[in-house]
Each structure stands twice: as structure tokens, then as C-alpha cells.
Design a protein around this motif. Structure first.
Motif, PDB file in Angstrom:
ATOM      1  N   SER A   1      -3.363 -18.906  15.981  1.00  0.00           N
ATOM      2  CA  SER A   1      -3.671 -19.889  17.020  1.00  0.00           C
ATOM      3  C   SER A   1      -2.871 -21.176  16.821  1.00  0.00           C
ATOM      4  O   SER A   1      -2.433 -21.785  17.798  1.00  0.00           O
ATOM      5  CB  SER A   1      -5.163 -20.212  17.004  1.00  0.00           C
ATOM      6  OG  SER A   1      -5.452 -21.279  17.862  1.00  0.00           O
TER       7      SER A   1
ATOM      8  N   TRP B   1     -10.057 -25.845  17.016  1.00  0.00           N
ATOM      9  CA  TRP B   1      -9.812 -27.079  17.756  1.00  0.00           C
ATOM     10  C   TRP B   1      -8.523 -26.980  18.557  1.00  0.00           C
ATOM     11  O   TRP B   1      -8.463 -27.353  19.724  1.00  0.00           O
ATOM     12  CB  TRP B   1      -9.745 -28.253  16.780  1.00  0.00           C
ATOM     13  CG  TRP B   1      -9.417 -29.548  17.471  1.00  0.00           C
ATOM     14  CD1 TRP B   1     -10.266 -30.338  18.179  1.00  0.00           C
ATOM     15  CD2 TRP B   1      -8.139 -30.175  17.522  1.00  0.00           C
ATOM     16  NE1 TRP B   1      -9.594 -31.423  18.662  1.00  0.00           N
ATOM     17  CE2 TRP B   1      -8.275 -31.353  18.271  1.00  0.00           C
ATOM     18  CE3 TRP B   1      -6.887 -29.854  16.994  1.00  0.00           C
ATOM     19  CZ2 TRP B   1      -7.223 -32.207  18.518  1.00  0.00           C
ATOM     20  CZ3 TRP B   1      -5.837 -30.713  17.241  1.00  0.00           C
ATOM     21  CH2 TRP B   1      -6.010 -31.873  17.991  1.00  0.00           C
ATOM     22  N   HIS B   2      -7.471 -26.455  17.926  1.00  0.00           N
ATOM     23  CA  HIS B   2      -6.179 -26.326  18.599  1.00  0.00           C
ATOM     24  C   HIS B   2      -6.273 -25.349  19.760  1.00  0.00           C
ATOM     25  O   HIS B   2      -5.704 -25.594  20.836  1.00  0.00           O
ATOM     26  CB  HIS B   2      -5.126 -25.888  17.587  1.00  0.00           C
ATOM     27  CG  HIS B   2      -3.739 -26.086  18.057  1.00  0.00           C
ATOM     28  ND1 HIS B   2      -2.963 -25.060  18.534  1.00  0.00           N
ATOM     29  CD2 HIS B   2      -2.982 -27.217  18.142  1.00  0.00           C
ATOM     30  CE1 HIS B   2      -1.784 -25.535  18.874  1.00  0.00           C
ATOM     31  NE2 HIS B   2      -1.766 -26.836  18.652  1.00  0.00           N
ATOM     32  N   TYR B   3      -6.983 -24.260  19.589  1.00  0.00           N
ATOM     33  CA  TYR B   3      -7.148 -23.279  20.669  1.00  0.00           C
ATOM     34  C   TYR B   3      -7.932 -23.885  21.837  1.00  0.00           C
ATOM     35  O   TYR B   3      -7.541 -23.737  22.997  1.00  0.00           O
ATOM     36  CB  TYR B   3      -7.871 -22.034  20.156  1.00  0.00           C
ATOM     37  CG  TYR B   3      -8.176 -21.045  21.245  1.00  0.00           C
ATOM     38  CD1 TYR B   3      -7.189 -20.212  21.736  1.00  0.00           C
ATOM     39  CD2 TYR B   3      -9.442 -20.953  21.780  1.00  0.00           C
ATOM     40  CE1 TYR B   3      -7.465 -19.306  22.754  1.00  0.00           C
ATOM     41  CE2 TYR B   3      -9.729 -20.063  22.788  1.00  0.00           C
ATOM     42  CZ  TYR B   3      -8.741 -19.233  23.282  1.00  0.00           C
ATOM     43  OH  TYR B   3      -9.010 -18.353  24.282  1.00  0.00           O
ATOM     44  N   CYS B   4      -9.022 -24.569  21.540  1.00  0.00           N
ATOM     45  CA  CYS B   4      -9.837 -25.163  22.610  1.00  0.00           C
ATOM     46  C   CYS B   4      -9.080 -26.272  23.336  1.00  0.00           C
ATOM     47  O   CYS B   4      -9.242 -26.443  24.544  1.00  0.00           O
ATOM     48  CB  CYS B   4     -11.146 -25.723  22.044  1.00  0.00           C
ATOM     49  SG  CYS B   4     -12.293 -24.425  21.542  1.00  0.00           S
ATOM     50  N   ARG B   5      -8.272 -26.989  22.632  1.00  0.00           N
ATOM     51  CA  ARG B   5      -7.523 -28.086  23.244  1.00  0.00           C
ATOM     52  C   ARG B   5      -6.380 -27.570  24.117  1.00  0.00           C
ATOM     53  O   ARG B   5      -6.082 -28.113  25.162  1.00  0.00           O
ATOM     54  CB  ARG B   5      -6.971 -28.980  22.148  1.00  0.00           C
ATOM     55  CG  ARG B   5      -6.260 -30.163  22.687  1.00  0.00           C
ATOM     56  CD  ARG B   5      -5.999 -31.168  21.590  1.00  0.00           C
ATOM     57  NE  ARG B   5      -5.294 -32.286  22.194  1.00  0.00           N
ATOM     58  CZ  ARG B   5      -4.201 -32.811  21.701  1.00  0.00           C
ATOM     59  NH1 ARG B   5      -3.696 -32.334  20.582  1.00  0.00           N
ATOM     60  NH2 ARG B   5      -3.609 -33.813  22.282  1.00  0.00           N
ATOM     61  N   ARG B   6      -5.728 -26.485  23.689  1.00  0.00           N
ATOM     62  CA  ARG B   6      -4.527 -26.024  24.362  1.00  0.00           C
ATOM     63  C   ARG B   6      -4.778 -24.868  25.316  1.00  0.00           C
ATOM     64  O   ARG B   6      -4.288 -24.881  26.439  1.00  0.00           O
ATOM     65  CB  ARG B   6      -3.494 -25.591  23.319  1.00  0.00           C
ATOM     66  CG  ARG B   6      -2.188 -25.164  23.919  1.00  0.00           C
ATOM     67  CD  ARG B   6      -1.276 -24.550  22.896  1.00  0.00           C
ATOM     68  NE  ARG B   6      -1.933 -23.368  22.348  1.00  0.00           N
ATOM     69  CZ  ARG B   6      -1.785 -22.937  21.119  1.00  0.00           C
ATOM     70  NH1 ARG B   6      -1.019 -23.591  20.295  1.00  0.00           N
ATOM     71  NH2 ARG B   6      -2.412 -21.873  20.693  1.00  0.00           N
ATOM     72  N   ASP B   7      -5.534 -23.855  24.903  1.00  0.00           N
ATOM     73  CA  ASP B   7      -5.621 -22.614  25.677  1.00  0.00           C
ATOM     74  C   ASP B   7      -6.922 -22.428  26.443  1.00  0.00           C
ATOM     75  O   ASP B   7      -6.927 -21.723  27.430  1.00  0.00           O
ATOM     76  CB  ASP B   7      -5.444 -21.413  24.739  1.00  0.00           C
ATOM     77  CG  ASP B   7      -4.031 -21.367  24.149  1.00  0.00           C
ATOM     78  OD1 ASP B   7      -3.119 -21.851  24.816  1.00  0.00           O
ATOM     79  OD2 ASP B   7      -3.893 -20.860  23.027  1.00  0.00           O
TER      80      ASP B   7
END
Length: 134
Positions: free
Chosen positions: A32, A126-132
Motif C-alpha cells: 500500500s 493511513w496511506h491507503y485511506c488517504r489516497r485510495d
């Protein structure tokens, strides 16, 4: 050599199962974060074998802290799966210490690896929820 009783083998099996579950979380989180499965696989293969040992060697030389490389995540995982809290003395102890890369006990090594997994997992989520995520 006699076979251990289930009561003796069960803690080692639990530690092994937890370390392997952590690998799955680390792999998904890293994929991710980098958005490239090939790069994630390469990092997961090279990190425990080469990168972590090189970083540990540099840290121990630069900071003069011999115990610091043992706190790196995959060295801690090797210590968790080894099941030897005290390798003893002599040449076998030095070889065990070199192969493991950590002087941690099995439960302490597992705790260090789980904390690292939680940190990477939280960053990946966090990165997945923010981006995808919509």
C-alpha cells in the motif's frame, strides 16, 4: 533426542504463528505504501537478509551500541522464533548470536516485531485511506 511435550512446544508454535501473521500485515502495508507489488516483494526479501544487517552494523559502529542492531524488527523476529532466551557461553553462543543478529529473548523479540508491524500497518492503512479509499 526425545520429542518435546505439547506444553513445551505450544509457546514456540504461537510465536511462530504470530510472526508469520505479522509478515502478512507488513507485506500488505508495504504494498500500500509503495504502490508497486514488485518493489514491495524486493524490499521484503532484501530487508531481512541484507539491508537490516548492514544498517545494524552501521548503527553499532557509528553509535557504539552493540545492543541496537538486536532491536531491529527482523532480528527481533529471528530471536522470537529461535526460542533461546540465553544461548549460553562459548563458541556455540557466539554463532547463535551471529546468526540471530539479536540477543533478545523470544517474547521480547516478538513484542518488538509486533510493535514494528503495528507501526507499518498503521502507516499503510493511513496511506491507503488517504489516497485510495473513497
Amino acid at each position: 533426542m526425545p520429542q518435546p511435550a505439547w506444553g513445551e512446544a505450544l509457546p514456540a508454535l504461537w510465536r511462530f504463528a504470530l510472526v508469520m501473521a505479522c509478515w502478512a500485515v507488513i507485506a500488505a502495508s508495504l504494498a500500500s505504501l509503495v504502490r508497486n507489488r514488485t518493489a514491495a516483494v524486493l524490499v521484503l526479501v532484501l530487508w531481512p537478509l541484507i539491508i537490516e544487517r548492514a544498517i545494524g552494523l552501521l548503527l553499532s559502529r557509528l553509535l557504539s551500541a552493540d545492543a541496537l542492531p538486536g532491536l531491529l524488527p527482523f532480528a527481533a523476529a529471528r530471536a522470537a522464533m529461535s526460542g533461546t532466551s540465553d544461548p549460553g557461553e562459548g563458541t556455540d553462543a557466539a554463532l547463535t548470536q551471529t546468526l540471530l543478529g539479536s540477543g533478545l529473548g523470544p517474547w521480547t523479540g516478538l513484542a518488538v516485531h509486533v510493535v514494528f508491524t503495528f507501526a507499518i500497518g498503521a502507516a499503510g492503512a493511513w496511506h491507503y485511506c488517504r489516497r485510495d479509499a473513497p
